[in-house]
Design a protein around this motif. Sequence first.
Motif, PDB file in Angstrom:
ATOM      1  N   ILE A 135      14.735   7.725   4.250  1.00 31.81           N
ATOM      2  CA  ILE A 135      14.957   6.300   4.477  1.00 31.81           C
ATOM      3  C   ILE A 135      15.198   5.592   3.142  1.00 31.81           C
ATOM      4  O   ILE A 135      14.477   5.799   2.178  1.00 31.81           O
ATOM      5  CB  ILE A 135      13.746   5.679   5.197  1.00 31.81           C
ATOM      6  CG1 ILE A 135      13.675   6.187   6.635  1.00 31.81           C
ATOM      7  CG2 ILE A 135      13.829   4.160   5.187  1.00 31.81           C
ATOM      8  CD1 ILE A 135      12.430   5.744   7.368  1.00 31.81           C
ATOM      9  N   ASN A 136      16.220   4.759   3.121  1.00 37.32           N
ATOM     10  CA  ASN A 136      16.563   3.973   1.935  1.00 37.32           C
ATOM     11  C   ASN A 136      16.611   2.507   2.329  1.00 37.32           C
ATOM     12  O   ASN A 136      17.552   2.063   2.983  1.00 37.32           O
ATOM     13  CB  ASN A 136      17.909   4.425   1.379  1.00 37.32           C
ATOM     14  CG  ASN A 136      18.415   3.515   0.275  1.00 37.32           C
ATOM     15  OD1 ASN A 136      17.640   2.804  -0.352  1.00 37.32           O
ATOM     16  ND2 ASN A 136      19.722   3.540   0.038  1.00 37.32           N
ATOM     17  N   ARG A 137      15.618   1.740   1.919  1.00 37.85           N
ATOM     18  CA  ARG A 137      15.551   0.333   2.295  1.00 37.85           C
ATOM     19  C   ARG A 137      16.264  -0.588   1.293  1.00 37.85           C
ATOM     20  O   ARG A 137      16.286  -1.798   1.488  1.00 37.85           O
ATOM     21  CB  ARG A 137      14.091  -0.100   2.452  1.00 37.85           C
ATOM     22  CG  ARG A 137      13.347   0.710   3.505  1.00 37.85           C
ATOM     23  CD  ARG A 137      12.046   0.043   3.885  1.00 37.85           C
ATOM     24  NE  ARG A 137      11.155   0.909   4.632  1.00 37.85           N
ATOM     25  CZ  ARG A 137      11.248   1.161   5.933  1.00 37.85           C
ATOM     26  NH1 ARG A 137      12.224   0.611   6.627  1.00 37.85           N
ATOM     27  NH2 ARG A 137      10.390   1.962   6.529  1.00 37.85           N
TER      28      ARG A 137
ATOM     29  N   LEU B 100      22.161  -6.690   8.741  1.00 38.80           N
ATOM     30  CA  LEU B 100      22.743  -7.971   8.367  1.00 38.80           C
ATOM     31  C   LEU B 100      21.755  -8.917   7.711  1.00 38.80           C
ATOM     32  O   LEU B 100      22.153  -9.984   7.231  1.00 38.80           O
ATOM     33  CB  LEU B 100      23.362  -8.631   9.605  1.00 38.80           C
ATOM     34  CG  LEU B 100      24.451  -7.804  10.302  1.00 38.80           C
ATOM     35  CD1 LEU B 100      25.048  -8.575  11.460  1.00 38.80           C
ATOM     36  CD2 LEU B 100      25.540  -7.381   9.314  1.00 38.80           C
ATOM     37  N   GLY B 101      20.478  -8.551   7.674  1.00 38.32           N
ATOM     38  CA  GLY B 101      19.476  -9.382   7.031  1.00 38.32           C
ATOM     39  C   GLY B 101      18.821  -8.667   5.870  1.00 38.32           C
ATOM     40  O   GLY B 101      18.770  -7.430   5.826  1.00 38.32           O
ATOM     41  N   THR B 102      18.321  -9.437   4.905  1.00 34.15           N
ATOM     42  CA  THR B 102      17.614  -8.866   3.769  1.00 34.15           C
ATOM     43  C   THR B 102      16.299  -9.624   3.572  1.00 34.15           C
ATOM     44  O   THR B 102      16.066 -10.681   4.167  1.00 34.15           O
ATOM     45  CB  THR B 102      18.445  -8.954   2.477  1.00 34.15           C
ATOM     46  OG1 THR B 102      18.729 -10.336   2.193  1.00 34.15           O
ATOM     47  CG2 THR B 102      19.747  -8.177   2.612  1.00 34.15           C
ATOM     48  N   ARG B 103      15.462  -9.072   2.710  1.00 31.95           N
ATOM     49  CA  ARG B 103      14.212  -9.733   2.339  1.00 31.95           C
ATOM     50  C   ARG B 103      13.944  -9.458   0.861  1.00 31.95           C
ATOM     51  O   ARG B 103      14.733  -8.792   0.203  1.00 31.95           O
ATOM     52  CB  ARG B 103      13.054  -9.253   3.215  1.00 31.95           C
ATOM     53  CG  ARG B 103      12.832  -7.754   3.222  1.00 31.95           C
ATOM     54  CD  ARG B 103      11.829  -7.349   4.301  1.00 31.95           C
ATOM     55  NE  ARG B 103      11.602  -5.910   4.325  1.00 31.95           N
ATOM     56  CZ  ARG B 103      10.711  -5.285   3.572  1.00 31.95           C
ATOM     57  NH1 ARG B 103       9.948  -5.982   2.731  1.00 31.95           N
ATOM     58  NH2 ARG B 103      10.550  -3.981   3.644  1.00 31.95           N
ATOM     59  N   THR B 104      12.845  -9.970   0.365  1.00 31.02           N
ATOM     60  CA  THR B 104      12.467  -9.843  -1.053  1.00 31.02           C
ATOM     61  C   THR B 104      13.633 -10.233  -1.974  1.00 31.02           C
ATOM     62  O   THR B 104      14.008  -9.499  -2.881  1.00 31.02           O
ATOM     63  CB  THR B 104      11.975  -8.429  -1.400  1.00 31.02           C
ATOM     64  OG1 THR B 104      13.039  -7.483  -1.201  1.00 31.02           O
ATOM     65  CG2 THR B 104      10.778  -8.037  -0.558  1.00 31.02           C
ATOM     66  N   GLY B 105      14.210 -11.399  -1.670  1.00 32.82           N
ATOM     67  CA  GLY B 105      15.277 -11.893  -2.528  1.00 32.82           C
ATOM     68  C   GLY B 105      16.563 -11.105  -2.442  1.00 32.82           C
ATOM     69  O   GLY B 105      17.370 -11.117  -3.375  1.00 32.82           O
TER      70      GLY B 105
ATOM     71  N   ASP C 128      16.287  -5.956   5.822  1.00 32.03           N
ATOM     72  CA  ASP C 128      15.322  -6.357   6.836  1.00 32.03           C
ATOM     73  C   ASP C 128      15.571  -5.467   8.051  1.00 32.03           C
ATOM     74  O   ASP C 128      16.558  -5.645   8.764  1.00 32.03           O
ATOM     75  CB  ASP C 128      15.519  -7.828   7.189  1.00 32.03           C
ATOM     76  CG  ASP C 128      14.581  -8.304   8.292  1.00 32.03           C
ATOM     77  OD1 ASP C 128      13.788  -7.483   8.791  1.00 32.03           O
ATOM     78  OD2 ASP C 128      14.655  -9.490   8.649  1.00 32.03           O
ATOM     79  N   SER C 129      14.690  -4.485   8.270  1.00 35.69           N
ATOM     80  CA  SER C 129      14.933  -3.489   9.315  1.00 35.69           C
ATOM     81  C   SER C 129      14.852  -4.070  10.721  1.00 35.69           C
ATOM     82  O   SER C 129      15.246  -3.414  11.687  1.00 35.69           O
ATOM     83  CB  SER C 129      13.943  -2.330   9.179  1.00 35.69           C
ATOM     84  OG  SER C 129      12.603  -2.797   9.304  1.00 35.69           O
ATOM     85  N   GLY C 130      14.374  -5.304  10.836  1.00 32.94           N
ATOM     86  CA  GLY C 130      14.353  -5.960  12.139  1.00 32.94           C
ATOM     87  C   GLY C 130      15.549  -6.843  12.395  1.00 32.94           C
ATOM     88  O   GLY C 130      15.672  -7.422  13.474  1.00 32.94           O
ATOM     89  N   SER C 131      16.447  -6.939  11.428  1.00 30.13           N
ATOM     90  CA  SER C 131      17.628  -7.794  11.575  1.00 30.13           C
ATOM     91  C   SER C 131      18.708  -7.088  12.383  1.00 30.13           C
ATOM     92  O   SER C 131      18.638  -5.863  12.603  1.00 30.13           O
ATOM     93  CB  SER C 131      18.169  -8.170  10.194  1.00 30.13           C
ATOM     94  OG  SER C 131      18.686  -7.031   9.522  1.00 30.13           O
ATOM     95  N   PRO C 132      19.729  -7.813  12.851  1.00 38.41           N
ATOM     96  CA  PRO C 132      20.814  -7.173  13.602  1.00 38.41           C
ATOM     97  C   PRO C 132      21.473  -6.047  12.802  1.00 38.41           C
ATOM     98  O   PRO C 132      21.583  -6.114  11.573  1.00 38.41           O
ATOM     99  CB  PRO C 132      21.797  -8.318  13.855  1.00 38.41           C
ATOM    100  CG  PRO C 132      20.944  -9.545  13.821  1.00 38.41           C
ATOM    101  CD  PRO C 132      19.904  -9.276  12.776  1.00 38.41           C
ATOM    102  N   ILE C 133      21.891  -5.017  13.517  1.00 38.04           N
ATOM    103  CA  ILE C 133      22.536  -3.850  12.923  1.00 38.04           C
ATOM    104  C   ILE C 133      23.991  -3.820  13.365  1.00 38.04           C
ATOM    105  O   ILE C 133      24.293  -3.915  14.555  1.00 38.04           O
ATOM    106  CB  ILE C 133      21.852  -2.547  13.367  1.00 38.04           C
ATOM    107  CG1 ILE C 133      20.398  -2.518  12.895  1.00 38.04           C
ATOM    108  CG2 ILE C 133      22.607  -1.325  12.840  1.00 38.04           C
ATOM    109  CD1 ILE C 133      19.607  -1.337  13.463  1.00 38.04           C
TER     110      ILE C 133
ATOM    111  N   ARG D 283      10.585   2.466  -6.601  1.00 41.01           N
ATOM    112  CA  ARG D 283      10.022   1.141  -6.771  1.00 41.01           C
ATOM    113  C   ARG D 283      10.607   0.164  -5.774  1.00 41.01           C
ATOM    114  O   ARG D 283       9.920  -0.726  -5.275  1.00 41.01           O
ATOM    115  CB  ARG D 283      10.293   0.632  -8.192  1.00 41.01           C
ATOM    116  CG  ARG D 283       9.478   1.334  -9.266  1.00 41.01           C
ATOM    117  CD  ARG D 283       9.530   0.523 -10.564  1.00 41.01           C
ATOM    118  NE  ARG D 283      10.889   0.321 -11.028  1.00 41.01           N
ATOM    119  CZ  ARG D 283      11.520   1.148 -11.860  1.00 41.01           C
ATOM    120  NH1 ARG D 283      10.918   2.255 -12.288  1.00 41.01           N
ATOM    121  NH2 ARG D 283      12.745   0.888 -12.269  1.00 41.01           N
ATOM    122  N   ALA D 284      11.901   0.324  -5.468  1.00 36.40           N
ATOM    123  CA  ALA D 284      12.570  -0.653  -4.622  1.00 36.40           C
ATOM    124  C   ALA D 284      12.309  -0.428  -3.146  1.00 36.40           C
ATOM    125  O   ALA D 284      12.505  -1.318  -2.346  1.00 36.40           O
ATOM    126  CB  ALA D 284      14.084  -0.621  -4.875  1.00 36.40           C
ATOM    127  N   SER D 285      11.902   0.762  -2.757  1.00 36.49           N
ATOM    128  CA  SER D 285      11.709   1.060  -1.348  1.00 36.49           C
ATOM    129  C   SER D 285      10.281   0.786  -0.947  1.00 36.49           C
ATOM    130  O   SER D 285       9.345   1.178  -1.618  1.00 36.49           O
ATOM    131  CB  SER D 285      12.044   2.535  -1.076  1.00 36.49           C
ATOM    132  OG  SER D 285      11.773   2.846   0.269  1.00 36.49           O
TER     133      SER D 285
END
Length: 284
Positions: free
Chosen positions: A165-167, A198-203, A208-213, A261-263
């Motif tokens: 998984i790569n977030r 289609l969504g992001t978080r942490t700036g 955002d894994s709950g955002s639309p795909i 660090r980013a994931s």
Amino acid sequence: MASTLIPATSPDRRPQIGWQDVWRLPLPALERPLDRWIARLSGTLALRQVRGFDALWQLSPAADPFILAMNHGSRRETVYLTALLLLARGGKPIHFLADWNFRLVPGVGYLYDHSGAITVWRKPARPAVLNRFKPTWASDASSFELARERLASGASIALFPEGTINRRADRLLRPRSGTARLAIATGTPVIPFGIRFLGTRTGGRLIDSGSPIELRVGAPLVPPTATDMATLHAFRARIMDALGALCGKSPRAAPVSESHRASSHRTPTTADHTSIHDRGQPTC
């Protein structure tokens, strides 16, 4: 191996469907009513988040065999796509390479069993006590060998070149070589498949894994005939370039430490288990 795809710009592509349509799509390849019900239910849940189902019509059984190479942003996408591909293909599965411990999850294990998923058993479960169930799905054949057999039989497979998984929202991880290696070994085209959150978080740094795909299917990449390492690496780069363009991430791999660090979670789940060699005998 011949492979015929509907071009992405073809006017013959069928339109997007709604959840009501999921329960009317014919699934002749799924003989058992329970299998059809689970596929439809999983597909209905998937369409609450997934956009771009119409892209999946390009992956009809007429296109088999192919290797579907996907980026990997969350656990749920594998379950969603297993179900949606069943719906788009009349119930004929694309065989995902999946870690054995997914089969311990109620419902998910059933879906994997009945979609012909190729089990990868080398990774330990968490918590460790679950490892006692691991021999249930062990096999004398490696995942690479099983994948190669499926392709030789005319079936298609799906895997994740990033291997975990790569977030990250901005770029892909350094790929494993298995996708390119399997394609070259079997002469099977690779179809890049972009999964774009289609969504992001942490700036904007993480998806955002709950955002639309949004789903995007690329043109097939025909593997080279040469088998030297330089050719392998060049073809691997072509796959990741195409995948990056589809999923909206740079194909330049992040350094391992930076990726960690980013994931927010770097424990591998499903993987590109055609990272298929121990520098000798291919395994998965």
